[in-house]
Structures are given as structure tokens and as C-alpha cells.
Motif scaffolding. Structure first.
Motif, PDB file in Angstrom:
ATOM      1  N   GLU A  72       0.956  -1.413   0.137  1.00 29.88           N
ATOM      2  CA  GLU A  72      -0.228  -0.297  -0.021  1.00 29.88           C
ATOM      3  C   GLU A  72       1.369   1.169  -0.138  1.00 29.88           C
ATOM      4  O   GLU A  72       1.813   1.674   0.569  1.00 29.88           O
ATOM      5  CB  GLU A  72      -0.859  -0.024   1.459  1.00 29.88           C
ATOM      6  N   ASN A  73       0.704   2.688  -1.409  1.00 27.21           N
ATOM      7  CA  ASN A  73       2.082   3.446  -0.466  1.00 27.21           C
ATOM      8  C   ASN A  73       2.996   3.063  -1.092  1.00 27.21           C
ATOM      9  O   ASN A  73       3.412   3.644  -0.558  1.00 27.21           O
ATOM     10  CB  ASN A  73       1.110   4.608  -0.164  1.00 27.21           C
ATOM     11  N   ALA A  74       3.334   1.639  -2.098  1.00 25.91           N
ATOM     12  CA  ALA A  74       4.557   1.517  -2.196  1.00 25.91           C
ATOM     13  C   ALA A  74       5.583   2.974  -2.722  1.00 25.91           C
ATOM     14  O   ALA A  74       5.128   2.797  -4.218  1.00 25.91           O
ATOM     15  CB  ALA A  74       4.649   0.322  -2.795  1.00 25.91           C
ATOM     16  N   PRO A  75       6.625   3.163  -2.396  1.00 23.39           N
ATOM     17  CA  PRO A  75       7.303   4.255  -3.346  1.00 23.39           C
ATOM     18  C   PRO A  75       8.732   3.345  -4.095  1.00 23.39           C
ATOM     19  O   PRO A  75       8.948   2.616  -3.418  1.00 23.39           O
ATOM     20  CB  PRO A  75       7.680   4.987  -2.615  1.00 23.39           C
ATOM     21  N   SER A 134       2.408   3.818  -5.590  1.00 21.10           N
ATOM     22  CA  SER A 134       1.491   2.583  -5.657  1.00 21.10           C
ATOM     23  C   SER A 134       1.380   1.635  -5.176  1.00 21.10           C
ATOM     24  O   SER A 134       1.889   1.089  -4.582  1.00 21.10           O
ATOM     25  CB  SER A 134       2.499   2.018  -7.097  1.00 21.10           C
ATOM     26  N   THR A 135      -0.232   0.932  -5.182  1.00 18.98           N
ATOM     27  CA  THR A 135      -0.879  -0.240  -4.238  1.00 18.98           C
ATOM     28  C   THR A 135      -1.253  -0.774  -5.324  1.00 18.98           C
ATOM     29  O   THR A 135      -1.474  -1.135  -6.221  1.00 18.98           O
ATOM     30  CB  THR A 135      -1.764   1.188  -3.254  1.00 18.98           C
ATOM     31  N   TYR A 136      -0.975  -2.393  -5.119  1.00 21.48           N
ATOM     32  CA  TYR A 136      -0.600  -3.687  -5.758  1.00 21.48           C
ATOM     33  C   TYR A 136      -1.074  -4.854  -4.968  1.00 21.48           C
ATOM     34  O   TYR A 136      -0.239  -4.657  -3.730  1.00 21.48           O
ATOM     35  CB  TYR A 136       0.208  -3.583  -6.706  1.00 21.48           C
ATOM     36  N   GLN A 137      -0.793  -5.750  -6.045  1.00 17.57           N
ATOM     37  CA  GLN A 137      -1.411  -7.096  -4.458  1.00 17.57           C
ATOM     38  C   GLN A 137      -1.080  -7.851  -5.437  1.00 17.57           C
ATOM     39  O   GLN A 137      -0.902  -8.531  -6.391  1.00 17.57           O
ATOM     40  CB  GLN A 137      -2.811  -7.281  -3.960  1.00 17.57           C
ATOM     41  N   ARG A 149      -3.848   3.133 -11.085  1.00 18.51           N
ATOM     42  CA  ARG A 149      -2.598   3.122  -9.896  1.00 18.51           C
ATOM     43  C   ARG A 149      -1.247   3.067 -10.633  1.00 18.51           C
ATOM     44  O   ARG A 149      -0.311   2.853  -8.959  1.00 18.51           O
ATOM     45  CB  ARG A 149      -3.052   3.421  -8.619  1.00 18.51           C
ATOM     46  N   MET A 150      -0.496   3.023 -10.824  1.00 22.92           N
ATOM     47  CA  MET A 150       0.816   2.298 -11.247  1.00 22.92           C
ATOM     48  C   MET A 150       1.994   3.859 -11.404  1.00 22.92           C
ATOM     49  O   MET A 150       1.721   3.763 -12.593  1.00 22.92           O
ATOM     50  CB  MET A 150       1.007   1.500 -11.885  1.00 22.92           C
TER      51      MET A 150
END
Length: 111
Positions: A55-58, A70-73, A93-94
Motif C-alpha cells: 500500500e502506497n509503495a514508493p 503505487s498500491t498493488y497485490q 495507479r501504477m
């Protein structure tokens, strides 16, 4: 794998493991099974599933004021014979600016 950088305290990683050996099944597991059946056209009942969320990864290298996160799973699942990985990205959101990454050869994937 990815090139996220949490060293500046920006962003969070979450995970949840789903054991499905009993008759009680989480809605997420039902959704994963349905997606596999729909897109791969094969019957699938999960025995184990792992959901990891960034979540909210820089992107690397991170700065403390990083706003392009970016937020991803990644969802990993198995029925004991077959295993699947679902990679989910927040729509539109990438947001990492690939022109500012340390390496010029950008690659997205898993191994």
C-alpha cells in the motif's frame, strides 16, 4: 519481486493467509476461485491462499516526501496440485515514474 523501497517510512506491506481445509470459506477465496474458473476454464477449489498488499509503495530509491506511490497485490493460491498467482494493480495507479528509476531497463513480473 519488485523494486519498492520502504526505507524512508513511506508505505506499508500487509499480508493475510487463508486456510480453507474446513467448510468455512472467506469471500476473498470464493472470488479467487471464481476468477481462476472464469479465465482459465478449469474447476478450482483452493486449499491455501495468501494475499499480500503493498500500500502506497514508493519506487526505489525512495524519498521521505515521495508522492508517486503505487498500491498493488499478489495473491498466491494452491489446491495441492496446481498453484496460481494473481497480480492485481489499482486501476490507473501504477504511478512510479520509470524515467527516474535507478535502472533504465524496467521489467515487471514475478519468478
Amino acid at each position: 519481486w519488485d523494486d519498492a523501497d520502504f526505507s524512508q517510512g513511506v508505505g506499508t506491506t500487509w499480508y493475510q493467509e487463508y486456510f480453507t481445509l474446513s467448510s468455512t470459506r472467506d469471500p476473498l477465496v470464493h472470488d479467487v476461485e471464481a476468477k481462476i474458473e472464469k479465465y482459465l476454464k478449469t474447476h478450482y477449489i483452493a486449499k491455501w491462499t495468501l494475499k499480500v498488499t503493498w500500500e502506497n509503495a514508493p519506487a526505489y530509491p525512495s524519498r521521505w516526501d515521495d508522492t508517486r506511490t503505487s498500491t498493488y497485490q499478489a495473491i498466491l493460491t494452491t489446491d495441492g496440485n496446481r498453484s496460481f498467482a494473481l497480480l492485481l494493480y489499482q486501476d490507473g495507479r501504477m504511478r512510479w515514474d520509470y524515467t527516474k528509476l535507478a535502472a533504465g531497463n524496467v521489467l515487471i513480473g514475478f519468478s
